[in-house]
Write an enzyme that holds these catalytic residues in place. Structure first.
Site, PDB file in Angstrom:
ATOM      1  N   PHE A   8      -4.495  -1.080  10.845  1.00  0.00           N
ATOM      2  CA  PHE A   8      -5.535  -1.975  10.347  1.00  0.00           C
ATOM      3  C   PHE A   8      -5.341  -3.405  10.836  1.00  0.00           C
ATOM      4  O   PHE A   8      -4.217  -3.921  10.878  1.00  0.00           O
ATOM      5  CB  PHE A   8      -5.529  -2.010   8.811  1.00  0.00           C
ATOM      6  CG  PHE A   8      -5.911  -0.714   8.147  1.00  0.00           C
ATOM      7  CD1 PHE A   8      -7.214  -0.500   7.710  1.00  0.00           C
ATOM      8  CD2 PHE A   8      -4.964   0.283   7.942  1.00  0.00           C
ATOM      9  CE1 PHE A   8      -7.564   0.690   7.075  1.00  0.00           C
ATOM     10  CE2 PHE A   8      -5.302   1.472   7.310  1.00  0.00           C
ATOM     11  CZ  PHE A   8      -6.609   1.671   6.883  1.00  0.00           C
ATOM     12  N   ASP A   9      -6.452  -4.055  11.149  1.00  0.00           N
ATOM     13  CA  ASP A   9      -6.504  -5.501  11.207  1.00  0.00           C
ATOM     14  C   ASP A   9      -6.444  -5.975   9.748  1.00  0.00           C
ATOM     15  O   ASP A   9      -6.631  -5.178   8.827  1.00  0.00           O
ATOM     16  CB  ASP A   9      -7.810  -5.927  11.886  1.00  0.00           C
ATOM     17  CG  ASP A   9      -8.078  -7.409  11.794  1.00  0.00           C
ATOM     18  OD1 ASP A   9      -7.174  -8.195  12.126  1.00  0.00           O
ATOM     19  OD2 ASP A   9      -9.183  -7.790  11.374  1.00  0.00           O
ATOM     20  N   VAL A  10      -6.205  -7.274   9.538  1.00  0.00           N
ATOM     21  CA  VAL A  10      -6.112  -7.781   8.163  1.00  0.00           C
ATOM     22  C   VAL A  10      -7.385  -8.502   7.730  1.00  0.00           C
ATOM     23  O   VAL A  10      -8.136  -8.028   6.876  1.00  0.00           O
ATOM     24  CB  VAL A  10      -4.882  -8.713   7.997  1.00  0.00           C
ATOM     25  CG1 VAL A  10      -4.888  -9.352   6.609  1.00  0.00           C
ATOM     26  CG2 VAL A  10      -3.601  -7.920   8.200  1.00  0.00           C
TER      27      VAL A  10
END
Length: 205
Positions: A8-10
């Protein structure tokens, strides 16, 4: 199981930080120049490192300005939150046996300080931050670093992100990409999966 690593990106993917990031950057530029730019002129900063954003703004003292920006960002902590359904989704993916990871444009110190406020840090085995690689999104470097650290291969990974920088990073690394529609401003999907809610992830794993 097709994908064994969900990465995941944040910002804009796990956590809704758009208001905080843009308003704190606006405050920072206002302090430096005496004039706050319109928020719509700062949206380019979403999805890239703070250093890269300040370079585009032609800031001279980048380290000092980054520190100021982070100070302003802290003042907006109460506006940030996990996206609805995210905690339940991470739990479900973990129970399915997926290894969960993070590839973010935040530096390590900033990521850890921000993320510890949310009850999901324990789900992520491998975290790649901006200071872990010399090159950043949209190059392949962050995802290649994830593969190195986690011992995973391209075909095992699904990268979930909200920005074109995330999409290009995945493409450059040869990794499948899922667009986090719940936090994205992209008008075109152009991804292996176009998702409307986090819970949709559990259906494709």
């Amino acid at each position: 199981m097709h994908y064994t690593h969900i990465v995941f990106d944040v910002d804009g993917t796990l956590v809704d930080t758009e208001y905080a990031v843009l308003h704190s950057l606006q405050d920072t530029i206002g302090t430096l120049t005496g004039q706050k730019p319109p928020l719509e002129e700062l949206t380019f900063a979403l999805g890239i490192t703070g250093e890269d954003a300040l370079k585009r703004l032609a800031v001279s003292d980048i380290p000092g300005t980054l520190a100021l920006w982070i100070d302003y960002l802290r003042q907006y902590d109460d506006t940030t939150a996990l996206f609805q359904g995210m905690e339940e989704t991470l739990s479900a993916l973990s129970q399915k046996g997926c290894r969960l990871g993070v590839v973010t444009s935040r530096v390590r110190d900033e990521f850890e300080k921000e993320f510890k406020r949310f009850p999901v840090r324990h789900y992520f085995d491998t975290v790649v931050c901006a200071d872990d690689t010399e090159e950043h999104k949209p190059t392949a470097a962050p995802l290649l670093k994830y593969m190195e650290l986690s011992g995973s291969s391209r075909s095992q990974i699904l990268y979930v992100g909200d920005s074109r920088y995330d999409r290009e990073c995945a493409r450059n690394a040869g990794v499948d990409f899922a667009l986090a529609g719940w936090g994205s401003h992209l008008k075109d999907c152009d991804a292996a999966y176009c998702l409307s809610t986090p819970t949709e992830l559990t259906a494709i794993i």
